[in-house]
Design a protein around this motif. Structure first.
Motif, PDB file in Angstrom:
ATOM      1  N   VAL A  48      28.404  19.748  29.530  1.00 10.14           N
ATOM      2  CA  VAL A  48      27.182  20.422  29.971  1.00 10.14           C
ATOM      3  C   VAL A  48      26.689  19.826  31.283  1.00 10.14           C
ATOM      4  CG1 VAL A  48      24.795  20.986  29.413  1.00 10.14           C
ATOM      5  CG2 VAL A  48      26.529  20.926  27.581  1.00 10.14           C
ATOM      6  N   ALA A  49      26.440  18.519  31.274  1.00 12.79           N
ATOM      7  CA  ALA A  49      25.880  17.869  32.458  1.00 12.79           C
ATOM      8  C   ALA A  49      26.072  16.365  32.337  1.00 12.79           C
ATOM      9  CB  ALA A  49      24.395  18.192  32.610  1.00 12.79           C
ATOM     10  N   ARG A  50      25.974  15.674  33.468  1.00  9.74           N
ATOM     11  CA  ARG A  50      26.021  14.222  33.450  1.00  9.74           C
ATOM     12  C   ARG A  50      25.119  13.680  34.541  1.00  9.74           C
ATOM     13  NH1 ARG A  50      31.323  15.074  36.069  1.00  9.74           N
ATOM     14  NH2 ARG A  50      31.224  14.233  38.191  1.00  9.74           N
ATOM     15  N   ILE A  57      22.006  10.739  40.347  1.00 15.36           N
ATOM     16  CA  ILE A  57      22.621  11.973  40.816  1.00 15.36           C
ATOM     17  C   ILE A  57      23.171  12.762  39.625  1.00 15.36           C
ATOM     18  CG2 ILE A  57      24.475  12.960  42.206  1.00 15.36           C
ATOM     19  CD1 ILE A  57      24.187  10.546  44.056  1.00 15.36           C
ATOM     20  N   PRO A  58      22.762  14.036  39.505  1.00 18.52           N
ATOM     21  CA  PRO A  58      23.246  14.860  38.382  1.00 18.52           C
ATOM     22  C   PRO A  58      24.452  15.707  38.771  1.00 18.52           C
ATOM     23  CG  PRO A  58      21.441  15.981  39.432  1.00 18.52           C
ATOM     24  CD  PRO A  58      21.678  14.717  40.231  1.00 18.52           C
ATOM     25  N   TYR A  59      25.130  16.173  37.769  1.00 19.34           N
ATOM     26  CA  TYR A  59      26.238  17.106  37.969  1.00 19.34           C
ATOM     27  C   TYR A  59      26.258  18.024  36.761  1.00 19.34           C
ATOM     28  CZ  TYR A  59      30.944  18.900  38.673  1.00 19.34           C
ATOM     29  OH  TYR A  59      32.020  19.735  38.858  1.00 19.34           O
ATOM     30  N   TYR A  60      26.477  19.326  37.028  1.00 18.39           N
ATOM     31  CA  TYR A  60      26.388  20.312  35.967  1.00 18.39           C
ATOM     32  C   TYR A  60      27.647  21.142  35.842  1.00 18.39           C
ATOM     33  CZ  TYR A  60      21.386  19.327  36.355  1.00 18.39           C
ATOM     34  OH  TYR A  60      20.167  18.705  36.380  1.00 18.39           O
ATOM     35  N   ALA A  61      27.888  21.631  34.637  1.00 18.82           N
ATOM     36  CA  ALA A  61      28.920  22.640  34.452  1.00 18.82           C
ATOM     37  C   ALA A  61      28.476  23.910  35.183  1.00 18.82           C
ATOM     38  CB  ALA A  61      29.117  22.930  32.972  1.00 18.82           C
ATOM     39  N   ASP A  62      29.440  24.652  35.659  1.00 21.87           N
ATOM     40  CA  ASP A  62      29.119  25.850  36.439  1.00 21.87           C
ATOM     41  C   ASP A  62      28.255  26.837  35.659  1.00 21.87           C
ATOM     42  OD1 ASP A  62      32.343  26.011  38.166  1.00 21.87           O
ATOM     43  OD2 ASP A  62      30.513  24.882  38.583  1.00 21.87           O
ATOM     44  N   TRP A  63      28.491  26.936  34.364  1.00 19.02           N
ATOM     45  CA  TRP A  63      27.796  27.965  33.586  1.00 19.02           C
ATOM     46  C   TRP A  63      26.317  27.643  33.365  1.00 19.02           C
ATOM     47  CZ3 TRP A  63      25.537  25.954  29.370  1.00 19.02           C
ATOM     48  CH2 TRP A  63      26.086  24.787  28.813  1.00 19.02           C
ATOM     49  N   VAL A  64      25.891  26.398  33.643  1.00 14.44           N
ATOM     50  CA  VAL A  64      24.494  26.024  33.453  1.00 14.44           C
ATOM     51  C   VAL A  64      23.586  26.871  34.342  1.00 14.44           C
ATOM     52  CG1 VAL A  64      22.837  24.164  33.777  1.00 14.44           C
ATOM     53  CG2 VAL A  64      25.010  23.705  32.644  1.00 14.44           C
ATOM     54  N   GLY A  66      21.396  26.567  36.655  1.00 16.30           N
ATOM     55  CA  GLY A  66      19.988  26.277  36.852  1.00 16.30           C
ATOM     56  C   GLY A  66      19.126  26.340  35.613  1.00 16.30           C
ATOM     57  N   ARG A  67      19.678  26.676  34.462  1.00  9.91           N
ATOM     58  CA  ARG A  67      18.858  26.755  33.255  1.00  9.91           C
ATOM     59  C   ARG A  67      18.567  25.394  32.649  1.00  9.91           C
ATOM     60  NH1 ARG A  67      20.563  29.183  28.758  1.00  9.91           N
ATOM     61  NH2 ARG A  67      22.796  28.880  29.184  1.00  9.91           N
ATOM     62  N   PHE A  68      19.492  24.452  32.822  1.00  7.64           N
ATOM     63  CA  PHE A  68      19.349  23.122  32.229  1.00  7.64           C
ATOM     64  C   PHE A  68      19.156  22.090  33.328  1.00  7.64           C
ATOM     65  CE2 PHE A  68      22.290  24.156  28.353  1.00  7.64           C
ATOM     66  CZ  PHE A  68      21.433  25.186  28.001  1.00  7.64           C
ATOM     67  N   THR A  69      18.387  21.041  33.003  1.00  5.80           N
ATOM     68  CA  THR A  69      18.180  19.943  33.938  1.00  5.80           C
ATOM     69  C   THR A  69      18.366  18.626  33.205  1.00  5.80           C
ATOM     70  OG1 THR A  69      16.578  21.244  35.209  1.00  5.80           O
ATOM     71  CG2 THR A  69      16.586  18.862  35.547  1.00  5.80           C
ATOM     72  N   ILE A  70      19.211  17.764  33.758  1.00 10.86           N
ATOM     73  CA  ILE A  70      19.391  16.430  33.202  1.00 10.86           C
ATOM     74  C   ILE A  70      18.588  15.457  34.043  1.00 10.86           C
ATOM     75  CG2 ILE A  70      21.487  15.925  34.552  1.00 10.86           C
ATOM     76  CD1 ILE A  70      22.576  14.440  32.072  1.00 10.86           C
ATOM     77  N   VAL A  79      17.801   9.345  28.603  1.00 11.98           N
ATOM     78  CA  VAL A  79      18.260  10.495  29.387  1.00 11.98           C
ATOM     79  C   VAL A  79      17.817  11.764  28.662  1.00 11.98           C
ATOM     80  CG1 VAL A  79      20.297  11.780  30.148  1.00 11.98           C
ATOM     81  CG2 VAL A  79      20.197   9.293  30.421  1.00 11.98           C
ATOM     82  N   TYR A  80      17.372  12.737  29.435  1.00  9.93           N
ATOM     83  CA  TYR A  80      16.881  13.986  28.865  1.00  9.93           C
ATOM     84  C   TYR A  80      17.744  15.157  29.314  1.00  9.93           C
ATOM     85  CZ  TYR A  80      12.708  11.140  28.191  1.00  9.93           C
ATOM     86  OH  TYR A  80      11.839  10.146  27.832  1.00  9.93           O
ATOM     87  N   LEU A  81      17.756  16.183  28.481  1.00  3.91           N
ATOM     88  CA  LEU A  81      18.335  17.460  28.868  1.00  3.91           C
ATOM     89  C   LEU A  81      17.283  18.525  28.590  1.00  3.91           C
ATOM     90  CD1 LEU A  81      20.897  18.897  29.947  1.00  3.91           C
ATOM     91  CD2 LEU A  81      21.439  19.430  27.543  1.00  3.91           C
ATOM     92  N   GLN A  82      16.681  19.008  29.642  1.00  4.02           N
ATOM     93  CA  GLN A  82      15.708  20.081  29.536  1.00  4.02           C
ATOM     94  C   GLN A  82      16.446  21.408  29.579  1.00  4.02           C
ATOM     95  OE1 GLN A  82      12.233  19.972  29.202  1.00  4.02           O
ATOM     96  NE2 GLN A  82      12.410  22.197  28.933  1.00  4.02           N
ATOM     97  N   MET A  83      16.266  22.207  28.547  1.00  4.02           N
ATOM     98  CA  MET A  83      16.978  23.466  28.436  1.00  4.02           C
ATOM     99  C   MET A  83      15.963  24.611  28.442  1.00  4.02           C
ATOM    100  SD  MET A  83      19.905  22.482  25.625  1.00  4.02           S
ATOM    101  CE  MET A  83      18.730  22.348  24.284  1.00  4.02           C
ATOM    102  N   ASN A  84      16.056  25.466  29.427  1.00  5.70           N
ATOM    103  CA  ASN A  84      15.160  26.602  29.563  1.00  5.70           C
ATOM    104  C   ASN A  84      15.927  27.910  29.426  1.00  5.70           C
ATOM    105  OD1 ASN A  84      13.036  24.790  30.155  1.00  5.70           O
ATOM    106  ND2 ASN A  84      13.556  24.826  32.337  1.00  5.70           N
ATOM    107  N   SER A  85      15.180  28.978  29.224  1.00  2.53           N
ATOM    108  CA  SER A  85      15.782  30.320  29.109  1.00  2.53           C
ATOM    109  C   SER A  85      16.942  30.308  28.114  1.00  2.53           C
ATOM    110  CB  SER A  85      16.257  30.801  30.479  1.00  2.53           C
ATOM    111  OG  SER A  85      15.195  30.829  31.410  1.00  2.53           O
ATOM    112  N   LEU A  86      16.697  29.734  26.969  1.00  4.80           N
ATOM    113  CA  LEU A  86      17.762  29.580  25.974  1.00  4.80           C
ATOM    114  C   LEU A  86      18.287  30.927  25.507  1.00  4.80           C
ATOM    115  CD1 LEU A  86      16.307  26.585  24.000  1.00  4.80           C
ATOM    116  CD2 LEU A  86      18.526  26.626  25.139  1.00  4.80           C
TER     117      LEU A  86
END
Length: 119
Positions: A48-50, A57-64, A66-70, A79-86
Motif C-alpha cells: 500500500v505505502a511506505r 519521505i513516503p511512497y505509494y502504490a499506484d492504485w492509491v 491520493g486516497r491514502f496518506t502515510i 506510523v499512520y495510514l489515513q484512508m479516505n474515500s473508502l
C-alpha cells in the motif's frame, strides 16, 4: 528488534475514512522503513505505502491515487495510514511491516487489523 502493534481498523461505509496506527514496541523506528500492506479475501497480500522514518519521505502504490496518506509521529513512535474515500474493494486485513532502511526484506510484521467497507 522492533515489534509492531496495529490498531484502528473497523467497519465503515463506502466514502468514509479510517486511520490506522502502527506503534513501535521494544525500540524506536529510527533506522527503519515502515510500510502498510493489505490482503483482501482470496487475494495475495499487496503493498500500500511506505515511509522512511529518518527522512519522512513516503511512497505509494499506484492504485492509491491520493486516497491514502502515510505519516509518522516521532513523539509517539507511530506510523499512520489515513484512508479516505473508502471503497468496498478496500476491504481486507491491513498489516504494518518494518525493514531496515535501504534493505529489501520486510523482517517484522504486525498482527494485522481488519478493515471492512460496506457499500
Amino acid at each position: 528488534q522492533v515489534q509492531l502493534v496495529e490498531s484502528g481498523g473497523g467497519l465503515m461505509q463506502a466514502g468514509g475514512s479510517l486511520r490506522l496506527s502502527c506503534a513501535a514496541s521494544g525500540r524506536t523506528f529510527s533506522g527503519y522503513t515502515v510500510g502498510w500492506f493489505r490482503q483482501a479475501p482470496g487475494k495475495e497480500r499487496e503493498f500500500v505505502a511506505r515511509i522512511t522514518w529518518t527522512t519522512g519521505i513516503p511512497y505509494y502504490a499506484d492504485w492509491v491515487k491520493g486516497r491514502f496518506t502515510i505519516s509518522r509521529d516521532s513523539a509517539k513512535n507511530t506510523v499512520y495510514l489515513q484512508m479516505n474515500s473508502l471503497k468496498p474493494e478496500d476491504t481486507g486485513v491491513y498489516y504494518c511491516a518494518a525493514r531496515l532502511a535501504y534493505t529489501a526484506n520486510w523482517s517484522t510484521w504486525g498482527q494485522g487489523t481488519q478493515v471492512t467497507v460496506s457499500s
